[in-house]
Design an enzyme around this catalytic site. Structure first.
Site, PDB file in Angstrom:
ATOM      1  N   ARG A   1     -15.980   0.438  -3.386  1.00 25.20           N
ATOM      2  CA  ARG A   1     -15.836  -0.985  -3.054  1.00 25.20           C
ATOM      3  C   ARG A   1     -16.242  -1.205  -1.603  1.00 25.20           C
ATOM      4  O   ARG A   1     -15.869  -0.405  -0.734  1.00 25.20           O
ATOM      5  CB  ARG A   1     -14.376  -1.413  -3.253  1.00 25.20           C
ATOM      6  CG  ARG A   1     -14.164  -2.883  -2.928  1.00 25.20           C
ATOM      7  CD  ARG A   1     -12.782  -3.332  -3.312  1.00 25.20           C
ATOM      8  NE  ARG A   1     -11.761  -2.766  -2.423  1.00 25.20           N
ATOM      9  CZ  ARG A   1     -10.449  -3.020  -2.566  1.00 25.20           C
ATOM     10  NH1 ARG A   1     -10.035  -3.782  -3.561  1.00 25.20           N
ATOM     11  NH2 ARG A   1      -9.589  -2.484  -1.730  1.00 25.20           N
TER      12      ARG A   1
ATOM     13  N   HIS B   1       0.803  -1.221   0.000  1.00 25.20           N
ATOM     14  CA  HIS B   1       0.000   0.000   0.000  1.00 25.20           C
ATOM     15  C   HIS B   1       0.832   1.265   0.000  1.00 25.20           C
ATOM     16  O   HIS B   1       0.409   2.285  -0.530  1.00 25.20           O
ATOM     17  CB  HIS B   1      -1.008  -0.041   1.137  1.00 25.20           C
ATOM     18  CG  HIS B   1      -2.126  -0.967   0.797  1.00 25.20           C
ATOM     19  ND1 HIS B   1      -2.337  -2.152   1.444  1.00 25.20           N
ATOM     20  CD2 HIS B   1      -3.032  -0.911  -0.199  1.00 25.20           C
ATOM     21  CE1 HIS B   1      -3.350  -2.773   0.875  1.00 25.20           C
ATOM     22  NE2 HIS B   1      -3.791  -2.049  -0.125  1.00 25.20           N
TER      23      HIS B   1
ATOM     24  N   ARG C   1     -11.158   2.596  -2.513  1.00 22.48           N
ATOM     25  CA  ARG C   1     -10.889   1.620  -1.448  1.00 22.48           C
ATOM     26  C   ARG C   1     -11.452   2.164  -0.146  1.00 22.48           C
ATOM     27  O   ARG C   1     -10.797   2.987   0.506  1.00 22.48           O
ATOM     28  CB  ARG C   1      -9.388   1.386  -1.314  1.00 22.48           C
ATOM     29  CG  ARG C   1      -8.741   0.670  -2.492  1.00 22.48           C
ATOM     30  CD  ARG C   1      -7.253   0.490  -2.249  1.00 22.48           C
ATOM     31  NE  ARG C   1      -6.635  -0.476  -3.132  1.00 22.48           N
ATOM     32  CZ  ARG C   1      -5.978  -0.175  -4.238  1.00 22.48           C
ATOM     33  NH1 ARG C   1      -5.860   1.082  -4.610  1.00 22.48           N
ATOM     34  NH2 ARG C   1      -5.439  -1.141  -4.967  1.00 22.48           N
TER      35      ARG C   1
ATOM     36  N   CYS D   1      -8.666  -2.995 -12.350  1.00 22.38           N
ATOM     37  CA  CYS D   1      -8.403  -1.927 -11.369  1.00 22.38           C
ATOM     38  C   CYS D   1      -7.178  -2.240 -10.512  1.00 22.38           C
ATOM     39  O   CYS D   1      -6.862  -1.498  -9.593  1.00 22.38           O
ATOM     40  CB  CYS D   1      -9.616  -1.677 -10.488  1.00 22.38           C
ATOM     41  SG  CYS D   1     -10.037  -3.084  -9.465  1.00 22.38           S
TER      42      CYS D   1
ATOM     43  N   ARG E   1       2.093 -10.863  -2.176  1.00 24.74           N
ATOM     44  CA  ARG E   1       2.315  -9.585  -2.881  1.00 24.74           C
ATOM     45  C   ARG E   1       3.178  -8.608  -2.093  1.00 24.74           C
ATOM     46  O   ARG E   1       3.673  -7.635  -2.634  1.00 24.74           O
ATOM     47  CB  ARG E   1       0.962  -8.938  -3.229  1.00 24.74           C
ATOM     48  CG  ARG E   1       0.131  -8.588  -2.018  1.00 24.74           C
ATOM     49  CD  ARG E   1      -1.293  -8.225  -2.403  1.00 24.74           C
ATOM     50  NE  ARG E   1      -1.477  -6.791  -2.567  1.00 24.74           N
ATOM     51  CZ  ARG E   1      -2.668  -6.224  -2.782  1.00 24.74           C
ATOM     52  NH1 ARG E   1      -3.746  -6.961  -2.896  1.00 24.74           N
ATOM     53  NH2 ARG E   1      -2.759  -4.926  -2.905  1.00 24.74           N
TER      54      ARG E   1
ATOM     55  N   GLU F   1     -10.568 -11.554  -8.441  1.00 18.60           N
ATOM     56  CA  GLU F   1      -9.215 -11.492  -7.878  1.00 18.60           C
ATOM     57  C   GLU F   1      -8.796 -12.807  -7.239  1.00 18.60           C
ATOM     58  O   GLU F   1      -7.768 -12.891  -6.569  1.00 18.60           O
ATOM     59  CB  GLU F   1      -9.066 -10.313  -6.909  1.00 18.60           C
ATOM     60  CG  GLU F   1     -10.165 -10.147  -5.896  1.00 18.60           C
ATOM     61  CD  GLU F   1      -9.971  -8.906  -5.020  1.00 18.60           C
ATOM     62  OE1 GLU F   1      -8.938  -8.234  -5.108  1.00 18.60           O
ATOM     63  OE2 GLU F   1     -10.886  -8.623  -4.234  1.00 18.60           O
TER      64      GLU F   1
ATOM     65  N   ASN G   1      -3.865  -7.360  -8.575  1.00 17.74           N
ATOM     66  CA  ASN G   1      -2.884  -7.455  -7.475  1.00 17.74           C
ATOM     67  C   ASN G   1      -3.060  -8.767  -6.733  1.00 17.74           C
ATOM     68  O   ASN G   1      -2.110  -9.510  -6.499  1.00 17.74           O
ATOM     69  CB  ASN G   1      -3.051  -6.303  -6.487  1.00 17.74           C
ATOM     70  CG  ASN G   1      -2.943  -4.955  -7.153  1.00 17.74           C
ATOM     71  OD1 ASN G   1      -2.401  -4.861  -8.247  1.00 17.74           O
ATOM     72  ND2 ASN G   1      -3.456  -3.929  -6.518  1.00 17.74           N
ATOM     73  N   ASP G   2      -4.312  -9.028  -6.352  1.00 21.89           N
ATOM     74  CA  ASP G   2      -4.572 -10.281  -5.645  1.00 21.89           C
ATOM     75  C   ASP G   2      -4.599 -11.456  -6.599  1.00 21.89           C
ATOM     76  O   ASP G   2      -4.130 -12.542  -6.266  1.00 21.89           O
ATOM     77  CB  ASP G   2      -5.889 -10.185  -4.866  1.00 21.89           C
ATOM     78  CG  ASP G   2      -5.686  -9.470  -3.542  1.00 21.89           C
ATOM     79  OD1 ASP G   2      -4.706  -9.818  -2.849  1.00 21.89           O
ATOM     80  OD2 ASP G   2      -6.462  -8.572  -3.212  1.00 21.89           O
TER      81      ASP G   2
HETATM   82  C1  PEP Z   1      -6.415  -5.922  -6.417  1.00 20.93           C
HETATM   83  O1  PEP Z   1      -6.313  -6.884  -5.655  1.00 20.93           O
HETATM   84  O2  PEP Z   1      -5.956  -5.906  -7.575  1.00 20.93           O
HETATM   85  C2  PEP Z   1      -7.066  -4.680  -5.960  1.00 20.93           C
HETATM   86  C3  PEP Z   1      -7.308  -3.702  -6.793  1.00 20.93           C
HETATM   87  O3  PEP Z   1      -7.391  -4.572  -4.642  1.00 20.93           O
HETATM   88  P1  PEP Z   1      -6.346  -4.261  -3.441  1.00 20.93           P
HETATM   89  O4  PEP Z   1      -5.043  -3.862  -4.070  1.00 20.93           O
HETATM   90  O5  PEP Z   1      -6.955  -3.190  -2.635  1.00 20.93           O
HETATM   91  O6  PEP Z   1      -6.295  -5.575  -2.757  1.00 20.93           O
HETATM   92 MG    MG Z   2      -7.525  -7.009  -3.862  1.00 21.17          MG
END
Ligand code: PEP
Ligand code: MG
Length: 755
Positions: A506, A363, A470, A675, A638, A604, A627-628
């Site tokens: 979300r 983050h 978020r 996203c 990650r 995800e 990302n997930d």
């Molecule tokens: C993701 O997982 O790609 C996502 C956009 O959510 P976050 O990064 O908040 O887990």
């Molecule tokens: Mg995610």
């Protein structure tokens, strides 16, 4: 042996610099092993030599002078083989080279072990003995263990330019970068400000001061405060503790006034060191001395001292904080940097971030990208304790960090940074241009937000809406769950600012690496545990309050889209949809003007990819959280920098999963967006356009960069590149292929420093 080993390592860690650390090693190892000689050779990659840097037993004048070419001598043999060499008759070995200045011919037994860090040989540790016999197995294992420990310290020293300085005795300018990972694009040139956890004495960085008297005053004030605390505590316990036990407090007071603590620390401060680091060194030394005592009672006193030091540190840092200032061109560095620490630095003074841990999807890098600040993550060899106040350069594209860079490196990066500024200024002109391919396909670009309380950057970026808000961040910065009215105000701000453009809120996605201070979740496997929709479905009261706040916030605006995270079963979606419908009905019954919002599912989790079509049929849109999805498909955490080189959304398996999802959504007649951070990766976007993605959502600062790519691409060409990429077998080849296409199209400035 273990105690000796621990002692040597502790002393090495407390050493002032590499020179001193090497001295400690050669002395300690010679003594512990009963050898006649112990020496350390450092590898000089520029001159292709191994250089004798410290010795106990060979002639001291030979230090710095004995240099062995890479194919010369037993030392090189150890380095070349990258394994120990243990022989009983060194002078008669064919590889033996004699240096008269060492007077070495009298030593027959030779044992050399390589010092290796991250698969690279940094030097060789050698012991020798007069006797013509091999060192025994236990001695060999001891030396291997010491060398492995030394490797980490040497890697830090290499990164901070200390090794270059030792080897060439020049000005200490570092020409070798520390390797990290790209966190946020851009080039930062500035001064390091080291961030440290305030409760951990060990992690206090070295820092120089010029006003020693003020520092001594601060130290004395802190000592007085601790003494007062102890006296108060002793008085309070007067009635409950017998006098004998309370004598301990008197002992503490004596310790605080002792020369070995007070006097020695003050002397260090007078040499120009800031009080917290001076205290750390004194205490390390003292604890070491206690640890070596035979009397168990005295050994325990080390712990008392550590506790006292923590208390002193607490007061010192409280005072230091008041005048902690971030100089212009601050580059924040630390073992671990939190989003909150980053947010604390005045924006106008912050030019970069370098973290020893984390990765592109942590983050803090997402926040850096949102602010448009270059970031390097996972720079594991970053010498955080010795970097404060130094000039550094962080290359957010390659992940390279230069500490005290030499003139040439600095000049080159200044040139690149000015080109970069030029490019950014040009890209700003794209702000009001539409995001369409050369052949006219429109691909709306939206902004990800929620990390900052301020949505201005997203608004100013010319985004076609918010593609991912978020909502967990307003939850994270409070001491309790925010109520419906509180949430309503926050969401309303975003919905109003962007209306009539869509805003995708979300639902709460905590768990995994996002914890709420007032709702702790302790699990062995948090990413596979209770997170996202799993939590909110188990707590419908939280879910309903949030959804009601969202719906009411959109009243009269009708630009709300609700996005559901971490869906891995169809039943979860059905349940969430029925709760949303319930909230709509209830609000309408209460007389509010509410329209049914568009609802979307985040894809995800691998199971959602395989059921994407069924999911899509139940909702208005899909949004791929790469990302997930990347973390779960590749089984790579990650946030873990150790495995970060394995984490890449361009992995063929991830690309296929994304492509399958796009096709599944389209079969169901629904639009699909990305996203995750992949949407802001210029190379990846080429492929996403080829797949037929309908929209993208990314950090506001990436928007113009991605628009540039889209406006210079035709869907036909994108499809052709996608076909070629899908025939490749690994992420590296795919990235190289796409980077080359971007370079030839004149867009190399998006993937590396410079224009
Ligand atoms: C993701 O997982 O790609 C996502 C956009 O959510 P976050 O990064 O908040 O887990
Ligand atoms: Mg995610």
């Amino acid at each position: 042996m273990l105690t000796t080993l621990r002692r040597i390592i502790q002393e090495v860690n407390a050493a002032r610099n590499l020179d001193q650390a090497l001295e400690i090693i050669v002395k300690g190892v010679r003594e512990a092993m009963g050898a006649d000689v112990c020496s350390v050779y450092l590898t000089d990659d520029n001159l292709l030599q191994h250089v004798l840097m410290a010795t106990e037993g060979l002639a001291p004048e030979s230090v710095g002078h004995v240099r062995l070419a890479f194919d010369q001598g037993l030392v090189s043999m150890v380095a070349n083989r990258a394994e120990p060499v243990n022989i009983d008759d060194a002078p008669n070995h064919p590889r033996f080279v004699y240096f008269p200045e060492t007077a070495e011919e009298q030593f027959f037994g030779f044992l050399g072990v390589p010092i290796i860090h991250h698969r690279k040989v940094l030097g060789v540790l050698v012991v020798q003995q007069v006797a013509a016999r091999r060192f025994d197995e236990e001695q060999e294992n001891f030396l291997i263990t010491i060398a492995a420990q030394l490797a980490g310290a040497m890697a830090h020293a290499e990164a901070s330019g200390e090794i270059d300085k030792l080897l060439s005795q020049h000005d200490g300018a570092s020409i070798r970068p520390i390797l990290g990972l790209s966190g946020a694009p851009g080039v930062a040139i500035g001064k390091a400000v080291a961030i440290y956890p305030e409760t951990d004495l060990e992690k206090i960085p070295d820092r120089n001061v010029t006003d020693m008297d003020a520092e001594i005053d601060a130290f004395n004030t802190a000592l007085t405060s601790v003494k007062q605390d102890i006296t108060t505590l002793s008085k309070r316990l007067q009635d409950v503790l017998p006098a004998g036990e309370r004598a301990l407090f008197d002992a503490y007071l004596l310790m605080l006034d002792s020369h070995s603590l007070r006097g020695v620390t003050a002397a260090r401060i007078m040499e120009g060191m800031w009080a917290p680091a001076a205290l750390r060194r004194t205490v390390d030394e003292q604890i070491q001395a206690f640890a070596e005592m035979d009397d168990p009672y005295m050994r325990e006193r080390g712990e008392d001292l550590r506790e006292l030091a923590r208390r002193i540190l607490h007061y010192l840092l409280q005072n230091a904080k008041r005048d902690l200032h971030y100089p212009p061109r601050t580059i924040l560095v630390g073992d671990e940097i939190t989003a909150a620490q980053l947010a604390e630095v005045p924006r106008e003074n912050l030019v970069g971030v370098v973290s020893a841990s984390g990765s592109r999807t942590s983050h803090v890098s997402i926040l850096a990208r949102a602010l448009g600040i270059p970031a390097v993550m996972g720079a594991v060899d970053l010498p955080v304790g010795r970097i404060d106040g130094q000039n550094i350069i962080a290359d957010g594209y390659s992940g390279n960090v230069f500490v005290s860079p030499g003139k040439e490196v600095r000049a080159e990066y200044e040139r690149l940074a000015s080109e970069e500024e030029g490019l950014n200024a040009e890209l700003v002109n794209l702000r009001d241009q539409p995001s369409v391919t050369e052949d006219g396909k429109s691909i709306p670009l939206k902004a990800n937000t929620g990390l900052l309380s301020d949505i201005t950057p997203s608004l100013n970026s010319g985004a076609d809406g918010i593609g991912l808000y978020r909502t967990e961040f307003p939850f994270m910065v409070r001491q309790r769950f925010p109520g419906e009215e509180e949430q309503l105000r926050i969401y309303r701000q975003a919905l109003m600012a962007f209306a009539p453009r869509p805003v995708t809120l979300r639902t709460l996605d905590v768990g995994g690496d996002k914890a709420l201070p007032y709702f702790p979740i302790i699990e062995d496997n948090p990413f596979l545990g209770w997170r996202g929709i799993r939590i909110t479905l188990d707590h419908p009261e939280l879910f309903l309050v949030q959804v009601r706040a969202m719906l009411r916030a959109a009243s009269g605006l009708d630009n709300l889209e609700i996005l559901l995270p971490m869906i891995s079963h169809i039943a979860e979606l059905d349940e969430a949809l029925s709760l949303i419908h319930r909230a709509v009905d209830e609000l309408q019954e209460e007389g509010a003007t509410i329209t049914k919002p568009h609802v979307g599912v985040m894809i995800e989790v691998p199971s959602a990819v395989y059921q994407a079509e069924q999911l899509a049929r139940r909702v208005e849109f899909l949004s791929i959280g790469t990302n997930d999805l990347t973390q779960y498909l590749l089984a790579v955490d990650r946030n873990n920098s150790r495995v970060a080189s394995l984490y890449d959304a361009l992995h063929p398996a991830v690309l296929r999963a994304v492509y399958d999802t796009v096709n599944a959504a389209h079969r169901a007649g629904k639009p699909v967006s990305v996203c995750g951070e992949m949407a802001g990766d210029p190379a990846a976007v080429v492929l996403l356009v080829g797949m037929g993605i309908d929209s993208l959502s990314m950090s506001a600062s990436s928007l113009n960069r991605i628009k540039w790519v889209i406006r210079n691409l035709s869907t036909d060409r994108a499809r052709q590149y996608l076909d070629e990429a899908l025939n490749m077998e690994d992420a590296v080849s795919i990235r190289n292929f796409l980077n080359e296409k971007l370079e030839t199209a004149g867009m190399g400035g998006l993937i590396r420093a410079g224009r």
